[in-house]
Design a protein around this motif. Structure first.
Motif, PDB file in Angstrom:
ATOM      1  N   LYS A 198     -50.837 -87.275 -69.211  1.00 40.05           N
ATOM      2  CA  LYS A 198     -50.178 -86.987 -67.932  1.00 40.05           C
ATOM      3  C   LYS A 198     -49.049 -85.975 -68.121  1.00 40.05           C
ATOM      4  CE  LYS A 198     -49.072 -90.305 -65.089  1.00 40.05           C
ATOM      5  NZ  LYS A 198     -48.681 -91.586 -64.498  1.00 40.05           N
ATOM      6  N   SER A 222     -62.055 -85.419 -58.909  1.00 40.06           N
ATOM      7  CA  SER A 222     -60.670 -85.652 -59.328  1.00 40.06           C
ATOM      8  C   SER A 222     -60.201 -87.099 -59.227  1.00 40.06           C
ATOM      9  CB  SER A 222     -59.711 -84.727 -58.579  1.00 40.06           C
ATOM     10  OG  SER A 222     -59.680 -85.044 -57.210  1.00 40.06           O
ATOM     11  N   ALA A 268     -58.346 -88.660 -62.327  1.00 37.95           N
ATOM     12  CA  ALA A 268     -56.955 -89.105 -62.171  1.00 37.95           C
ATOM     13  C   ALA A 268     -56.810 -90.574 -62.567  1.00 37.95           C
ATOM     14  CB  ALA A 268     -56.498 -88.891 -60.733  1.00 37.95           C
TER      15      ALA A 268
END
Length: 67
Positions: free
Chosen positions: A49, A35, A39
């Protein structure tokens, strides 16, 4: 924000549901391993997003209430 209600619900799901099974533990391991890179890559993509925020809010409604 780590104290946001959506984050808290996902954290509770992780602790109360996922971490109680072997496959859940593997999913959590996979998430923590991959992640940060994901991200970081979406940080510069405002539309992605925004879309993911909506997806996470929808998924939150499906989480079992285990607490």
């Amino acid at each position: 924000n780590e104290d946001h209600p959506v984050v808290l619900d996902f954290r509770n799901f992780r602790d109360d549901f996922l971490l109680r099974s072997d496959i859940g533990n593997r999913l959590v391991e996979f998430y923590y391993k991959h992640s940060p890179r994901i991200a970081k890559s979406i940080e510069t993509m405002p539309m992605v997003k925004m879309l993911l925020r909506g997806v996470f809010r929808a998924v939150r409604l499906c989480l079992p209430k285990v607490r």
